[in-house]
Design a protein around this motif. Sequence first.
Motif, PDB file in Angstrom:
ATOM      1  N   VAL A 129       1.207  -1.028   0.078  1.00 50.93           N
ATOM      2  CA  VAL A 129      -0.042   0.244  -0.304  1.00 50.93           C
ATOM      3  C   VAL A 129       0.992   1.166  -0.068  1.00 50.93           C
ATOM      4  CG1 VAL A 129      -1.853   0.836   1.182  1.00 50.93           C
ATOM      5  CG2 VAL A 129      -2.156  -0.510   0.967  1.00 50.93           C
ATOM      6  N   GLY A 130       2.203   1.038   0.873  1.00 50.67           N
ATOM      7  CA  GLY A 130       3.037   2.318   0.474  1.00 50.67           C
ATOM      8  C   GLY A 130       3.674   2.269  -0.440  1.00 50.67           C
ATOM      9  N   ASP A 131       3.953   1.646  -1.372  1.00 49.12           N
ATOM     10  CA  ASP A 131       4.194   1.503  -2.832  1.00 49.12           C
ATOM     11  C   ASP A 131       3.639   2.301  -3.802  1.00 49.12           C
ATOM     12  OD1 ASP A 131       6.681   0.792  -1.595  1.00 49.12           O
ATOM     13  OD2 ASP A 131       6.633  -1.467  -1.729  1.00 49.12           O
ATOM     14  N   PHE A 132       2.361   1.499  -3.275  1.00 48.93           N
ATOM     15  CA  PHE A 132       1.360   1.788  -4.040  1.00 48.93           C
ATOM     16  C   PHE A 132       1.077   3.496  -4.610  1.00 48.93           C
ATOM     17  CE2 PHE A 132      -3.430   2.563  -5.500  1.00 48.93           C
ATOM     18  CZ  PHE A 132      -2.905   2.148  -6.834  1.00 48.93           C
ATOM     19  N   PHE A 133       1.586   3.479  -3.295  1.00 45.77           N
ATOM     20  CA  PHE A 133       0.479   5.061  -2.551  1.00 45.77           C
ATOM     21  C   PHE A 133       1.995   6.785  -2.481  1.00 45.77           C
ATOM     22  CE2 PHE A 133      -3.337   3.578  -1.361  1.00 45.77           C
ATOM     23  CZ  PHE A 133      -4.294   4.059  -2.593  1.00 45.77           C
ATOM     24  N   GLY A 134       3.232   6.307  -3.478  1.00 46.49           N
ATOM     25  CA  GLY A 134       4.329   6.497  -3.302  1.00 46.49           C
ATOM     26  C   GLY A 134       5.218   6.895  -1.485  1.00 46.49           C
ATOM     27  N   ALA A 135       4.976   6.846  -0.978  1.00 39.69           N
ATOM     28  CA  ALA A 135       5.306   6.788   0.619  1.00 39.69           C
ATOM     29  C   ALA A 135       6.652   7.150   0.586  1.00 39.69           C
ATOM     30  CB  ALA A 135       4.355   6.218   1.893  1.00 39.69           C
ATOM     31  N   ALA A 185      -8.416   8.155  -5.331  1.00 41.61           N
ATOM     32  CA  ALA A 185      -7.478   7.165  -5.933  1.00 41.61           C
ATOM     33  C   ALA A 185      -8.113   5.805  -6.708  1.00 41.61           C
ATOM     34  CB  ALA A 185      -7.516   6.034  -4.740  1.00 41.61           C
ATOM     35  N   PRO A 186      -9.701   5.609  -6.798  1.00 39.20           N
ATOM     36  CA  PRO A 186     -10.007   4.200  -7.883  1.00 39.20           C
ATOM     37  C   PRO A 186     -10.023   4.521  -8.919  1.00 39.20           C
ATOM     38  CG  PRO A 186     -11.648   5.101  -5.703  1.00 39.20           C
ATOM     39  CD  PRO A 186     -10.918   5.850  -5.568  1.00 39.20           C
ATOM     40  N   HIS A 187      -9.757   5.990  -9.675  1.00 41.60           N
ATOM     41  CA  HIS A 187      -9.809   6.424 -10.892  1.00 41.60           C
ATOM     42  C   HIS A 187      -8.378   7.116 -11.520  1.00 41.60           C
ATOM     43  CE1 HIS A 187     -14.229   6.171 -10.271  1.00 41.60           C
ATOM     44  NE2 HIS A 187     -13.884   7.074  -9.443  1.00 41.60           N
ATOM     45  N   ALA A 188      -7.876   7.571 -10.436  1.00 38.86           N
ATOM     46  CA  ALA A 188      -6.174   7.614 -11.206  1.00 38.86           C
ATOM     47  C   ALA A 188      -5.194   7.327 -10.089  1.00 38.86           C
ATOM     48  CB  ALA A 188      -6.034   9.378 -11.153  1.00 38.86           C
ATOM     49  N   PRO A 189      -3.652   7.335 -10.088  1.00 43.36           N
ATOM     50  CA  PRO A 189      -2.870   7.785 -10.236  1.00 43.36           C
ATOM     51  C   PRO A 189      -2.364   8.404  -8.532  1.00 43.36           C
ATOM     52  CG  PRO A 189      -2.313   6.787 -11.956  1.00 43.36           C
ATOM     53  CD  PRO A 189      -3.583   7.221 -12.114  1.00 43.36           C
ATOM     54  N   VAL A 190      -1.921   8.181  -7.210  1.00 41.07           N
ATOM     55  CA  VAL A 190      -2.318   9.367  -6.338  1.00 41.07           C
ATOM     56  C   VAL A 190      -0.953   8.711  -6.196  1.00 41.07           C
ATOM     57  CG1 VAL A 190      -3.244  10.360  -4.127  1.00 41.07           C
ATOM     58  CG2 VAL A 190      -4.234   9.445  -6.383  1.00 41.07           C
ATOM     59  N   ASP A 191       0.166   9.691  -6.190  1.00 39.20           N
ATOM     60  CA  ASP A 191       1.315   9.704  -5.679  1.00 39.20           C
ATOM     61  C   ASP A 191       1.961  11.008  -4.550  1.00 39.20           C
ATOM     62  OD1 ASP A 191       4.435  10.021  -5.657  1.00 39.20           O
ATOM     63  OD2 ASP A 191       4.394   8.107  -6.783  1.00 39.20           O
ATOM     64  N   LEU A 192       2.173  10.546  -3.253  1.00 43.49           N
ATOM     65  CA  LEU A 192       2.330  11.266  -2.197  1.00 43.49           C
ATOM     66  C   LEU A 192       3.779  12.132  -2.318  1.00 43.49           C
ATOM     67  CD1 LEU A 192       1.007   8.841  -0.402  1.00 43.49           C
ATOM     68  CD2 LEU A 192       1.789  10.484   1.461  1.00 43.49           C
ATOM     69  N   THR A 193       5.001  11.260  -3.296  1.00 44.33           N
ATOM     70  CA  THR A 193       5.996  12.259  -3.658  1.00 44.33           C
ATOM     71  C   THR A 193       5.751  13.050  -4.122  1.00 44.33           C
ATOM     72  OG1 THR A 193       7.321  10.443  -3.094  1.00 44.33           O
ATOM     73  CG2 THR A 193       8.469  11.994  -4.265  1.00 44.33           C
ATOM     74  N   ALA A 194       5.176  12.644  -5.419  1.00 40.08           N
ATOM     75  CA  ALA A 194       5.051  13.134  -6.915  1.00 40.08           C
ATOM     76  C   ALA A 194       4.303  13.792  -6.535  1.00 40.08           C
ATOM     77  CB  ALA A 194       4.394  12.608  -7.754  1.00 40.08           C
ATOM     78  N   LEU A 195       3.458  14.193  -5.680  1.00 38.85           N
ATOM     79  CA  LEU A 195       2.262  15.225  -5.590  1.00 38.85           C
ATOM     80  C   LEU A 195       3.130  16.351  -4.239  1.00 38.85           C
ATOM     81  CD1 LEU A 195      -1.235  13.724  -4.753  1.00 38.85           C
ATOM     82  CD2 LEU A 195      -0.623  15.092  -6.904  1.00 38.85           C
ATOM     83  N   ALA A 253      -2.352  -3.877  -6.291  1.00 39.17           N
ATOM     84  CA  ALA A 253      -1.035  -4.805  -6.964  1.00 39.17           C
ATOM     85  C   ALA A 253      -1.431  -4.703  -8.469  1.00 39.17           C
ATOM     86  CB  ALA A 253      -0.621  -6.068  -5.552  1.00 39.17           C
ATOM     87  N   ALA A 254      -2.099  -5.436  -8.321  1.00 39.56           N
ATOM     88  CA  ALA A 254      -3.231  -5.399  -9.713  1.00 39.56           C
ATOM     89  C   ALA A 254      -3.691  -3.832 -10.259  1.00 39.56           C
ATOM     90  CB  ALA A 254      -4.459  -5.661  -9.701  1.00 39.56           C
ATOM     91  N   LEU A 255      -4.064  -2.922  -9.611  1.00 39.46           N
ATOM     92  CA  LEU A 255      -3.153  -1.765 -10.211  1.00 39.46           C
ATOM     93  C   LEU A 255      -2.357  -1.469 -10.662  1.00 39.46           C
ATOM     94  CD1 LEU A 255      -6.577   0.500  -8.506  1.00 39.46           C
ATOM     95  CD2 LEU A 255      -6.574  -0.506 -10.757  1.00 39.46           C
ATOM     96  N   ALA A 256      -1.041  -1.289  -9.721  1.00 35.72           N
ATOM     97  CA  ALA A 256      -0.289  -1.132 -10.154  1.00 35.72           C
ATOM     98  C   ALA A 256       0.285  -1.600 -11.462  1.00 35.72           C
ATOM     99  CB  ALA A 256       0.752  -1.450  -8.981  1.00 35.72           C
ATOM    100  N   GLY A 257       0.326  -2.706 -11.944  1.00 32.64           N
ATOM    101  CA  GLY A 257       0.523  -3.686 -12.957  1.00 32.64           C
ATOM    102  C   GLY A 257      -0.310  -3.183 -14.599  1.00 32.64           C
ATOM    103  N   ALA A 258      -1.169  -2.200 -13.417  1.00 26.91           N
ATOM    104  CA  ALA A 258      -2.937  -2.399 -14.845  1.00 26.91           C
ATOM    105  C   ALA A 258      -1.921  -1.467 -15.792  1.00 26.91           C
ATOM    106  CB  ALA A 258      -3.781  -1.964 -14.365  1.00 26.91           C
ATOM    107  N   ASP A 259      -2.228  -1.389 -17.139  1.00 28.05           N
ATOM    108  CA  ASP A 259      -2.630   0.178 -18.257  1.00 28.05           C
ATOM    109  C   ASP A 259      -3.240   1.325 -17.576  1.00 28.05           C
ATOM    110  OD1 ASP A 259      -3.074   2.058 -20.450  1.00 28.05           O
ATOM    111  OD2 ASP A 259      -1.982   0.808 -21.283  1.00 28.05           O
ATOM    112  N   ARG A 260      -2.872   2.149 -16.816  1.00 24.46           N
ATOM    113  CA  ARG A 260      -3.971   3.243 -16.169  1.00 24.46           C
ATOM    114  C   ARG A 260      -4.687   4.312 -16.447  1.00 24.46           C
ATOM    115  NH1 ARG A 260      -3.735   3.732 -10.218  1.00 24.46           N
ATOM    116  NH2 ARG A 260      -5.613   4.243 -10.394  1.00 24.46           N
ATOM    117  N   ASP A 261      -3.551   4.446 -17.808  1.00 26.10           N
ATOM    118  CA  ASP A 261      -3.608   5.131 -19.135  1.00 26.10           C
ATOM    119  C   ASP A 261      -4.789   4.921 -19.531  1.00 26.10           C
ATOM    120  OD1 ASP A 261      -2.108   7.665 -18.805  1.00 26.10           O
ATOM    121  OD2 ASP A 261      -0.784   6.396 -19.622  1.00 26.10           O
ATOM    122  N   ALA A 262      -5.173   3.371 -20.232  1.00 23.28           N
ATOM    123  CA  ALA A 262      -6.184   2.368 -20.766  1.00 23.28           C
ATOM    124  C   ALA A 262      -7.562   2.851 -20.000  1.00 23.28           C
ATOM    125  CB  ALA A 262      -5.444   1.094 -21.347  1.00 23.28           C
ATOM    126  N   LEU A 263      -7.719   2.518 -18.701  1.00 21.71           N
ATOM    127  CA  LEU A 263      -8.270   2.640 -17.962  1.00 21.71           C
ATOM    128  C   LEU A 263      -8.682   4.033 -17.465  1.00 21.71           C
ATOM    129  CD1 LEU A 263      -6.599   0.217 -14.944  1.00 21.71           C
ATOM    130  CD2 LEU A 263      -8.853  -0.683 -16.337  1.00 21.71           C
TER     131      LEU A 263
END
Length: 421
Positions: free
Chosen positions: A79-85, A206-216, A294-304
């Motif tokens: 979870v931490g990795d997914f959200f850019g902790a 978060a369900p609709h777009a990548p969310v990254d603490l570090t990037a934001l 983990a599944a979303l991290a491996g998905a094509d978020r742009d296509a979704l």
Amino acid sequence: MTLTIFPPAAPSRGTTAGPLDVLGVPGQVNLDYAATAPCARVAADAVADLLPWHASVHRGAGALSRRCTLAYERARQTVGDFFGARTDDHVIFTRNTTDALNLLARVLPAGTTVVTFGGEHHANLLPWPPGSVRLPVPADPAGAVRALDAALGELRRGGVPGRDLPVLVAVTGAGNVTGELWPVTELARVARRHRARIAVDAAQLAPHAPVDLTALDVDYLAVSGHKLYAPFGAGALVGRADWLDAAPPYLAGGGATSHVGAATHDVRWATGPARHEAGTPNLLGAVALAAVCAALAGADRDALHDAEQALLARLRDGIAALPHVVELRAFGPDSPRVGIVSFVLAGRDSAEVAAHLAADHDIGVRDGLFCAHPLARRLLAEAAGRSGRRDLPPTALRASIGLGSTEEHVDRLFAALATLG
């Protein structure tokens, strides 16, 4: 014996396939994702796989307990990795976003001023201490940036006592009434300039777009698993450790201590996430949430994203084509948004419409003020002014989409609404 967790339900194939298929009931059209998203297949599988091993976490020496402890801490890392902790951030498992923001409110240093906007969900309005500043909802995202800049400037110039005390900006990433995106990056930049921290309610983003603490470049992030296709009662607060480690535990009890003596005052509290996770944690909820991450991290978020935006455009265009339906919005009609649309039917009670859609058309939508009463009431009044209609109801309807939503689903909604004109 085979353990059956779910009643027979087929994956709903819409904008995705594979692990991110969502479970659904054939014939039912679920357009209430913003309240609780359906369960992703990968989350259900993760829970089913771990159930035979289900045991205590952090408290046992047996094989089951060791495996569950490892699964729980791996979930925290995922979870931490997914959200850019960041490396020194904490990931604390909570029940949901409301719980996470209440936790954050409890750990604020004394004298902290919290700045919010009036368009927030109640979870980001009600927990904050007396003296918090609530800014009006702006007409557009740029207005939000200007308003925050002015408010923080006034705080630091001494317009409010304690100008040198901590300030926290608490803002949504995407509104739960309209789905409109808030300018989080720009708001974070303003907060930094005025030496303020910023927390983001990412429940709807978060369900609709990548969310990254570090990037934001934000300090805290609150999320709910049940919005993120993992409806097993877990959420998370992710963010900077110092306030969390300095505050008393959110819950006092087993697991939050490193030492308890005979005297009532002889207690040493743990540091790190354990400090605020007393009691037996929601292992299955954490593991399900991590599986979806983990599944979303491996998905094509742009296509979704592209698929969802195409479906959202179809939904909004179809609603706009109905003469008796008026959409709610805070910003301009072309402002970017996620898959949420709120609207009213002129001359029709929203609760009765929702009941009719469910009973006669097998369509599930939300009705009411969506736990954002100040904003929803304002938008209803503005919708009446824009449309010139005096017969709009005092509450609204909300249709929300996501993984598994299809053109057929939104078309069925249009057809049903057309019968109520």
